[in-house]
Design an enzyme around this catalytic site. Structure first.
Site, PDB file in Angstrom:
ATOM      1  N   GLU A 174      -7.450   1.882  -1.300  1.00  0.00           N
ATOM      2  CA  GLU A 174      -6.143   1.564  -0.735  1.00  0.00           C
ATOM      3  C   GLU A 174      -5.728  -0.162  -1.249  1.00  0.00           C
ATOM      4  O   GLU A 174      -5.088  -0.765  -0.740  1.00  0.00           O
ATOM      5  CB  GLU A 174      -5.908   1.739   0.571  1.00  0.00           C
ATOM      6  CG  GLU A 174      -5.880   3.256   1.019  1.00  0.00           C
ATOM      7  CD  GLU A 174      -4.647   3.786   0.709  1.00  0.00           C
ATOM      8  OE1 GLU A 174      -3.650   3.365   1.114  1.00  0.00           O
ATOM      9  OE2 GLU A 174      -4.601   4.988   0.244  1.00  0.00           O
ATOM     10  N   HIS A 252      -4.359   0.201   7.720  1.00  0.00           N
ATOM     11  CA  HIS A 252      -5.322  -0.540   6.729  1.00  0.00           C
ATOM     12  C   HIS A 252      -5.686  -1.724   7.679  1.00  0.00           C
ATOM     13  O   HIS A 252      -4.998  -2.125   8.670  1.00  0.00           O
ATOM     14  CB  HIS A 252      -4.266  -1.086   5.811  1.00  0.00           C
ATOM     15  CG  HIS A 252      -3.621  -0.251   4.624  1.00  0.00           C
ATOM     16  ND1 HIS A 252      -2.427  -0.095   4.295  1.00  0.00           N
ATOM     17  CD2 HIS A 252      -4.286   0.829   4.007  1.00  0.00           C
ATOM     18  CE1 HIS A 252      -2.289   0.736   3.475  1.00  0.00           C
ATOM     19  NE2 HIS A 252      -3.453   1.464   3.212  1.00  0.00           N
ATOM     20  N   CYS A 372       1.489  -7.435   3.953  1.00  0.00           N
ATOM     21  CA  CYS A 372       1.656  -6.064   3.195  1.00  0.00           C
ATOM     22  C   CYS A 372       2.340  -6.560   1.952  1.00  0.00           C
ATOM     23  O   CYS A 372       2.191  -5.843   0.700  1.00  0.00           O
ATOM     24  CB  CYS A 372       2.554  -5.170   3.878  1.00  0.00           C
ATOM     25  SG  CYS A 372       1.414  -4.168   5.303  1.00  0.00           S
TER      26      CYS A 372
END
EC number: 3.5.3.23
Length: 448
Positions: A174, A252, A372
């Site tokens: 990721e 995350h 992000c």
């Protein structure tokens, strides 16, 4: 030599919408089927870039990916002209059409993992674009992200690009959202902290697994990246994310911790066996490491997820030792979280001495805060000069991009709007002009 942390923010695409595509991302799920405002989303992102650029930071952007992804529609069995593909998908599988329209590439923290040249054996900056196999709408980004990064950082004297990791559950990756670098300063070699949610192969009986939501990053993927990037094993830590945190929406690690240079801001329930992880960091640090651990009494994991406190950016201004927390406005609106931040800023024991709140509501409603939206790329003077200059931000370029957004972006987008073939052509016209603005050449599939 000067070393900078280049923030490469994702420019929000025209098809930004709320579809609830991401399991474990509570904001995404809660706001599914709401009406989005792509124009506002893009302008909020541009304003974020402007603020950081005007603070003196190096700022760049990554352009949106081509959407809808007609090739993915074709792979999924929707044939014919673009209009026919869109119509068939909307009538029989609207959730797949939504995935093919996803603008999630704006969250560039998931685009790749990047290693600083001062950390690597060959003294080059290393890139591995993330395979993002956990979700279809993210996985479709992988190949184009790799192509973009190879174009922007094309000089092989300075940059080393690796293939995507194998597209298997055992090597699910990721990107930088599960990687932190701790160091005395950006110019010094650092400790690379890789965070994973599960180990797939071999003996992993001592580690728990989340129950409610899936763990996305595997230890095998993180280990492969560390090997490929030629990192010193003595300066690498692999830490397991707390499965209880994953089950509360921490999909995350950048939702529960943030690092900048020698400061690590982390919730006390971020990691499995957290005391051991922090002891490893202290043991490996050859610099004055500052660990700021937020207790569950100060802020619960749920409150951290609601406000995205730990998805703030922690930045050092040029020629200063103090740091600024770039936090989402949701933190300011939550009295408990704001009180915690005020305490951090007032505490002389850490270098965080101010906070700046940003309105990123459109991104936040889909589960993406300040961190992000950016990929951190540490670069020295030579590396910065060697990269493609067209995507580096200044106020003139931001003004041009703002006008471009106003020209092409809708102010409202609902799920039924995805059935309108006109949206496709609006997107292609906009991207065609964008490649000229950013001097990217014919980089999109429709341009070849």
């Amino acid at each position: 030599m000067n070393v900078y942390e280049l923030n490469m923010d994702g420019l929000v695409g025209q098809t930004h919408h709320y579809a609830g595509l991401s399991s474990g991302n509570i904001a995404s799920t809660n706001n599914a089927l709401s009406i989005s405002n792509p124009q506002a989303a893009a302008r909020q992102g541009l304003e974020k870039m402007r603020q950081l650029y005007n603070m003196g930071l190096k700022q760049g952007l990554l352009p949106p990916h081509q959407r809808p992804n007609l090739n993915l529609l074709y792979q999924l069995g929707f044939k014919g002209t673009p209009s026919e593909q869109i119509n068939k998908a909307y009538k029989t599988a609207p959730e797949l059409l939504s995935a093919c329209y996803s603008a999630s590439s704006m969250w560039t923290a998931n685009a790749a993992t990047v290693s600083a040249s001062v950390d690597t054996e060959d003294n080059k900056v290393h890139f591995t674009a993330a395979n993002l196999i956990s979700n279809l709408h993210r996985h479709q980004e992988a190949d184009f992200s790799k192509k973009l990064l190879e174009f922007i950082f094309s000089n092989s004297d300075y940059f080393n690009h690796h293939p995507l990791l194998p597209k298997s559950m055992g090597t699910s990756d990721e990107g930088a959202a599960n990687h932190n670098r701790l160091c005395q300063s950006h110019a010094h070699s650092g400790i690379n902290l890789f965070v994973y949610g599960k180990k797939v192969l071999g003996n992993h009986q001592f580690e728990q697994s989340p129950i409610k939501y899936p763990a996305r990053q595997t230890k095998e993927a993180s280990e492969a990246i560390a090997r490929n990037h030629l990192l010193n094993p003595e300066r690498v830590i692999f830490a397991c994310q707390n499965p209880l945190a994953i089950d509360q929406g921490v999909f995350h690690n950048d939702v529960i911790s943030v690092a900048n240079e020698h400061v690590f801001l982390v919730h006390e329930e971020a990691f499995y066996n957290q005391a051991y992880v922090l002891d490893q960091l202290r043991e490996k640090a050859d610099f004055p490491l500052v660990i700021i651990q937020i207790s569950k009494e100060q802020i619960s994991v749920s409150e951290a997820v609601d406000t995205y406190l730990f998805n703030s950016q922690l930045i050092t201004l040029p020629d200063q030792k103090n740091m600024i927390l770039i936090a989402p406005a949701e933190c300011q609106a939550n009295l408990k979280v704001k009180t915690c931040i005020d305490g951090l800023v007032a505490d002389p024991q850490n270098p965080i001495n101010s906070v700046y709140y940003l309105d990123l509501k459109q991104s936040m409603r889909n589960g993406g805060g300040p961190a992000c939206l950016r990929l951190r790329v540490p670069l020295n003077d030579y590396e910065l000069k060697a990269m493609h200059q067209g995507i580096l931000i200044d106020n003139d370029l931001l003004d041009i991009l703002d006008k471009w957004v106003l020209k092409y972006y809708r102010t409202e987008l609902k799920i039924p709007d995805l059935a309108d073939p006109q949206l496709l052509y609006e997107c292609l016209d906009a991207l065609d002009e964008l490649t000229q603005i950013l001097k990217l050449g014919s980089i999109y599939p429709f341009q070849s």
